[in-house]
Structure formats: C-alpha cells, structure tokens
Enzyme design. Structure first.
Site, mmCIF file in Angstrom:
data_model
loop_
_atom_site.group_PDB
_atom_site.id
_atom_site.type_symbol
_atom_site.label_atom_id
_atom_site.label_comp_id
_atom_site.label_asym_id
_atom_site.label_seq_id
_atom_site.Cartn_x
_atom_site.Cartn_y
_atom_site.Cartn_z
ATOM 1 N N ILE A 111 -0.888 0.889 -0.141
ATOM 2 C CA ILE A 111 0.206 1.338 -1.001
ATOM 3 C C ILE A 111 0.232 2.862 -1.152
ATOM 4 C CG2 ILE A 111 0.180 -0.871 -2.237
ATOM 5 C CD1 ILE A 111 -1.082 0.587 -4.634
ATOM 6 N N LYS A 112 -0.875 3.522 -0.852
ATOM 7 C CA LYS A 112 -0.961 4.999 -0.924
ATOM 8 C C LYS A 112 -0.270 5.563 -2.163
ATOM 9 C CE LYS A 112 -1.652 5.874 4.042
ATOM 10 N NZ LYS A 112 -1.532 4.510 4.600
ATOM 11 N N ARG A 113 -0.508 4.975 -3.320
ATOM 12 C CA ARG A 113 0.060 5.489 -4.553
ATOM 13 C C ARG A 113 -0.788 6.651 -5.050
ATOM 14 N NH1 ARG A 113 3.747 2.534 -2.603
ATOM 15 N NH2 ARG A 113 4.712 0.872 -3.820
#
Lengths: 328, 328
Positions: A111-113
């Site tokens: 998700i690379k949040r």
C-alpha cells in the site's frame, strides 16, 4: 516476523507472489463471464466497467491463490491496481486478502502509505483497529479488520511520525511493517542514492533508521517486525544493506520482469539463507500468456484452469531457482 | 494551476478546508441518526459500524461544504480517514469529492500515493483515466473518473518514475499534482532536513526536482501544475523555498491546530500575495466543538446546522487572518 519466517522455512521457499491484476493480465473469457453475469452481454470487453473488472480480478486471483497456496508462503496484493477501479475495486482488494488468508497465506499489502499524526493512525488501521493514539478505542468500526493484511508497506519520507502508528498497530496484532529503503526503479537514484554530508547515501541512512526503529521488536527469528523493501536490481547495495541491517528482514522486488536474478536476490539473504523474501508478480500471474495452450476459444473455467497451471509451474520454477541460488 | 489560482483570486481567499472527519469530530446525534436509519437503533454509538460512520461522514461533510462553498475556493479531503473505515469508507470519500465539485469547489485529494511503473499509472487514475503507458486506452473503466479530484498529493521518495504518470494524467485532464517537499511534522527532519554532500538539505534538493519536473507545465498564472507541499511550521525554510521554486505553487499545511500562524504562512506566498494556499482541517470542521450552543439534546439537523454555522465562522476568521497577513 516469526510467522512469515516459519512459513518460508516450512516450504523451503522464500518467494512471494504479487497479485497485481490488470485487465490485460486476465484472459478475456474471464472478463466476458463477469460482464455476462452483470447483464452487460452486449458490451465489448474493452468497455468493461469497474464492477465487471472487480469480479474478474477476484476470479483470477482465486485461480492464482488456489494454484500456489501449498507451495508459496505469502502473497503481495498491490492495492493500486484495485484502486484504479475506484471504491468498487477496493472491495476486490479486501476480498483477495481475505481469501488468501483463508488459504493459509501470509498477506503483505503493498500500500506504500505514509502520513503523519492522526492521519498515519487512520492508515495504520490497515493492520487492524483497537487502541488509538489516546489509548482509547473510540468505535467498534475502528476495531474491525477491514483489509485482512498481515503486513503493509510504508513510505519513510515523513520520518518516524509516519511509521510509529503502523509499528504500534503491528505490535498489537502481531503483524509486520515493511519500510521502503531502496526501490528497484531507475529514478529511485534521484533521491535514494543522494550522498549525505556525513558520508553515506540517503538509502543507507534510511536503512539505519529502519534497523533502529525495529530494535525493540526483534523476535526469536533474529528479525524485527519492522522490515525493509530493498530492490533486487541493486545487488551490491543490497548485500551492503544486509550487513548494515542485521535484524531487518527484506522484501526484495525486481526479480524476473524487472531484471533481477536469483543470484542478485541471494545477496539480500543472511548466511543461513534467511532474512528475505523475493517477489514476482507478472512472471507468475501472467505466465499463462506465454503458454502455447491458450486459445481464444477456451471457456472461462478452462482459461482460469490454464492460469492456475501456468502460475503454479512458474512459482515452482522460481522456488527452485531461489533454492539453487541460496541453499547449495 | 490557473483554475485554482483564479478561484483564490475571485474570493480573495487563499485557504483550503481539510475534510478529515473522524467519529470524534462529528456530533453524536449525526452518528445516531445514521445508525437508526440502518436499523442499528439498539447499538451504542461507540459501536457504530463502517456503514453507519460512512453515512455520518457524508452528512457531516455536506454540512461543512454547504457552509463554505461560497467563501473558500477549495477543499482537501484526507483519504486516510475514509480508508480507516475499509472499502465502504472510500465510497464516502469519492462521494465527498463529487459533492464538493458539484458545489464549485476545487478538490485536492490528499492521498500521498507514490509507486513505480504500472503501479504509479494505476494510482494516477485518481486524476481520471484515458491513455495509459502504451498510449492505448485499454478499458472504459480506466477512462472513468471514479474519484472526482482536481489534484492529488504525491510522495517523492521513488523519484520521477513515481511522479511522471501523475503529471501526464494531470496534463490530459487539466488537473494538478502536489509533491511532498517539506512536511509539518516534527520527525520530518529525520529525512527531509538531512544535509547533502553537495551542500543543501534534502528537502531543498527535492524542491529543485519539483521545480524542474514542472518546468513544461507553467501556465499564464506563472505557476506550474506540478506543485509542492511545504508546511507552515517551517516559515524560514518556506520563505527560502519560495525564492528557490519561483514557478511552484505551494500547499501549506500546519496552520492553526499544528501551530502555524498566518504570518508564518505568508512567507510561502510571492510578492503579489499569490503562489500558495493554506490548509486548515480541525480548526474549521471541528469548530462546533468549541461552541457554547452545543447541547447533547440537539437533534441531528440542529447539530449539523451548528456544524455549518461554526465552520463558516471559522473559515471567515481564517480568511480574514490571511488577508490581513497578505494583502496589507
């Protein structure tokens, strides 16, 4: 990190299958079937709507998951591919995670949040709800596990403020967090390779931070639940990071389609052949497209069966490739 | 950037309202009504489910949007707050964006995405579909505008590979992209303030990259569609960045709740009082909580009416605060 490492050891397979579907990666029969079911029979496949594609993604993912669940320890659904279909697609993402888990797979949500304060806490609910910043659980909605992930990827650009809520949520739910350190794309050098005044490159400094952020979460495996993403396209840098970050487990993207080999990836493992897991996405889920058995006349179940067969063969080939590079 | 700058000029108001709802920021009557409507009348508000809260978020956002649409040019919904409710919450996010747009507001989606290659292209569909990497539009689902945003925020850690698809989508649809340069949180210094061997700090280098990435997209306003996020909590750095990035428009978070003042924010504007927009979230949407008129006996419509009244008063106070700092 012990759950993932145990699963890897049980299967003697440090690989993870990326579930990154796009319409082009799915046999058209599968899209057609979803459209017919929705009453869109007169519409060409090129005009499939989000609901059609979400259903097709899910049928496709089930075929891949069923094919690999007994030979790979983990899957990595890429949320962007589902988000591209709007809110509808996110249901397919969550359902994919839930199904993979039900088949015993470890689910790493890519998700690379990354954000700060209460926003980072909101994102951290990907790892399950429960106590929030103030130590108070404000709503049962926040206690729900909507996403069914065992770990997520996080971007470090905002510093530890953006990481802490994920680490705390991971502790509460025995899950893991993978922080981007060195990505596998060409322009990553524009920022990650910058030389710092103190001598090292930025990605090395980020590596040091990640190792330090995880120091209180090292378990019996010797690795922390705060892990790192280190691309296989930089094997020398990866080997140096492996030495520099002895308690940090690595997710290694870039194998296969992006040019990384098993030998490149091997540099990211420790002396015992542990400490990393290697991702392949298109090489496995798109393997059916290289099959001479594909014909446009196949039915949807026949096409999905080909997807399964080819994905399994590709996953076995990758496993054996990694075993050869690591365990001999 | 001309659309946003025109709207700011028309209203003489360079402020943007953050739509970052949480259950604590919403009057309990509003949550109660959503629960009653869903047949959850016997459940306490503390156990509201995602569907209840999504509906409450939307009712609350409508009250705020209706209250400010004629005095502020733009809103910034924070997707994390909706994502915390699972896939269901993303429908409330998209519906919020669509409603704000229908009221004539410019919608800056605070999504802080960032990835590479086909994944970045998938995220870039936040700005609308259309031609993909290969110049071929593969599905009408990809041509849909699911999210209803006029611009999004993007994380730069992966370099231009992670930014290019957003810039290309923004060009196709006359939208904008805001890249994180200097965030307003304390630990941002762990990475963004690092001194580089070549002399400048990392955030200054990222600022230079952003200015350069936008060079082909400068319009009549003098600003590019490739914009930057620069926190108000670092006014000296902001003023220096303003000089360093003459064609880059700034989103300035950190005003109000995070301690930044109008004077601090003024440093991020150009000599004509243009070039930036200042965000406030809780200060406006949570203003009702400081009102002596709030009572637990209010009905849901009465509580929403109080939310509107106080949000409007707070938005006017912020506007006048900025006007005093900028235009005198």
């Amino acid at each position: 990190m012990h759950r993932l490492i145990c699963a890897i050891n049980d299967m003697r397979n440090p690989s993870i299958v990326g579930l990154d579907p796009t319409q082009q990666l799915i046999p058209r029969q599968v899209v057609r079937t979803a459209m017919d079911r929705a009453g869109h029979g007169s519409v060409p496949e090129s005009a499939a709507c989000a609901t059609d594609l979400s259903e097709a993604f899910l049928a496709f993912n089930h075929a891949v998951i069923d094919a690999v669940a007994d030979i790979v320890p983990a899957v990595k659904p890429q949320i962007a591919m589902y988000e591209a279909l709007g809110p509808e697609g996110l249901f397919a993402y969550a359902a994919t995670c839930a199904y993979a888990r039900s088949r015993g797979l470890y689910v790493l949500g890519d998700i690379k949040r990354g954000d700060i304060g209460s926003t980072a806490s909101a994102y951290a609910r990907h790892l399950g709800g429960g106590e929030t910043d103030g130590g108070k659980d404000d709503a049962s909605a926040s206690a729900c596990d909507f996403w069914h992930e065992d770990a997520v990827t996080v971007n470090p650009y905002l510093g530890f403020d953006g990481v802490r809520p994920f680490v705390e949520a991971a502790r509460r739910h025995d899950k893991d967090v993978f922080i981007l350190v060195r990505t596998s794309n060409p322009s990553s050098s524009q920022i990650q390779e910058l030389a710092l005044a103190r001598g090292e490159a930025l990605y090395e400094h980020v590596g040091d931070l990640v190792e330090q952020w995880g120091v209180d979460d090292v378990d019996d495996s010797g690795y922390s639940r705060v892990a790192a993403v280190v691309g296989a396209t930089h094997p020398d840098q990866g080997a140096a990071l492996r030495r520099r970050m002895p308690h940090t487990f690595f997710l290694v993207p870039g194998y296969g389609a992006q040019g990384g080999t098993a030998r490149d990836a091997a540099a990211m493992f420790d002396d015992h052949g542990s400490g990393a897991i290697v991702n392949s996405s298109r090489g496995i889920i798109g393997a059916w497209r290289r099959s001479p058995d594909y014909r446009s006349g196949l039915s949807s179940p026949e096409a999905l069966s080909l997807v399964s067969r080819e994905a399994r063969a590709a996953a076995i080939a990758m496993r054996d490739d990694l075993r050869n590079a690591l365990y001999q």
